[in-house]
Design a protein around this motif. Sequence first.
Motif, PDB file in Angstrom:
ATOM      1  N   ARG A  76     -11.293   2.230  -0.040  1.00 25.75           N
ATOM      2  CA  ARG A  76     -10.022   2.829   0.338  1.00 25.75           C
ATOM      3  C   ARG A  76      -9.337   2.077   1.471  1.00 25.75           C
ATOM      4  O   ARG A  76      -8.179   2.354   1.791  1.00 25.75           O
ATOM      5  CB  ARG A  76     -10.233   4.300   0.739  1.00 25.75           C
ATOM      6  N   GLY A 133      -4.815  -0.108   4.185  1.00 17.10           N
ATOM      7  CA  GLY A 133      -5.307   1.029   3.419  1.00 17.10           C
ATOM      8  C   GLY A 133      -5.385   2.314   4.222  1.00 17.10           C
ATOM      9  O   GLY A 133      -4.706   2.501   5.234  1.00 17.10           O
ATOM     10  N   GLN A 193       0.815  -1.210   0.000  1.00 21.43           N
ATOM     11  CA  GLN A 193       0.000   0.000   0.000  1.00 21.43           C
ATOM     12  C   GLN A 193       0.851   1.264   0.000  1.00 21.43           C
ATOM     13  O   GLN A 193       1.118   1.850   1.039  1.00 21.43           O
ATOM     14  CB  GLN A 193      -0.955  -0.019   1.205  1.00 21.43           C
ATOM     15  N   ASP A 215      -3.061   3.892  -1.079  1.00 23.45           N
ATOM     16  CA  ASP A 215      -3.750   3.024  -2.031  1.00 23.45           C
ATOM     17  C   ASP A 215      -3.426   1.566  -1.742  1.00 23.45           C
ATOM     18  O   ASP A 215      -2.260   1.222  -1.500  1.00 23.45           O
ATOM     19  CB  ASP A 215      -3.316   3.331  -3.472  1.00 23.45           C
ATOM     20  N   ILE A 216      -4.430   0.697  -1.777  1.00 23.54           N
ATOM     21  CA  ILE A 216      -4.192  -0.738  -1.718  1.00 23.54           C
ATOM     22  C   ILE A 216      -3.904  -1.212  -3.135  1.00 23.54           C
ATOM     23  O   ILE A 216      -4.755  -1.123  -4.015  1.00 23.54           O
ATOM     24  CB  ILE A 216      -5.409  -1.476  -1.135  1.00 23.54           C
TER      25      ILE A 216
END
Length: 325
Positions: free
Chosen positions: A225, A240, A89, A139-140
């Motif tokens: 998210r 996340g 992430q 961001d994942i």
Amino acid sequence: MLVPDSAPLAQPRYTSVQQMAWGKLGSSLPYDRIGQRYPQQASVWAHPTIHFESFPTSTHPIPYELPEDMMPNDVFMWSKKNTGIECFQPVATSISMPHDSTEESMPSTSASPATTALPGSLPATNTSSSSCQLHTGIDIVGINPGPHDMWGNRGRSVGSRGPVLCQSPKWAHDMNEPLRESLKAAWEDLQKHNGGPHAYQQQNTVTFPLNQEDITEVHVEQQYRALKLVTQSGRVGYFGEPDMRDWFVRKVVGGERIVGISACFGALGGWSESARMWSHLKLSRVGVVFERVDGEGRVIGKEEEKEMREKGVVFEEGKVVMCSE
């Protein structure tokens, strides 16, 4: 998934999801009884034991994204032999658009390709606009299983496992013309300052040890998210964007065992203001993969379940709910 009549009669090409569920290279996938023809309506989820339930679409869909049925879904499954679940992430700059003004500022996804605004030409870099602004978030990008033996072997991962361009300091501010050379310089920066392609992976990976426990709850933030995995003892793996409040939640019910999730990485992430390009694809959809089991933990196949239902056996049905924290 439907296969057209013109599909080849031999060596059909299966999706990666089918190959995962049915065995290496799809060698165990079913054929119909007439020769070796691929079934005309063979579902990706036509598996003898595995069930699938999708979470709803994002509560704030982004109109310029690809239609959902054009984005691939993949399956990530865990087992007690894995030491943990790892989520890659990176921190990235993205474009945020309030839901109430999205329809006015952006075209519909139903528009033809010739009239749909492409991400590289978005007017969203005008941060003074009330309809869109830049923000930095987590961001994942990928989910990996932890190593499961003394040699560090792992199972199957989904999404990205290595660095993405937004992790280079050059990505946000130093992408100059010609762009090709700038992109090359950004990748070289990742290699030079971080000891190779795996250093950023370690720096941006959050690990949740399984400790031989079962995952009994899957929570997905309503805009995808963040992701939470909860064990039967109440331990939580959080991945996340932190401090999210609104979630889709699916809890295991009696007679079920959650064995994995499906994941779609179809949303654009890592916007570069200087390059006017996106860096990567991030998590955009999740589903729960589960099996039905009896009181002793034995897996109940779909055919057996059907026969039991016909005899009047009632199975408890789980469902996705929305909640706020």
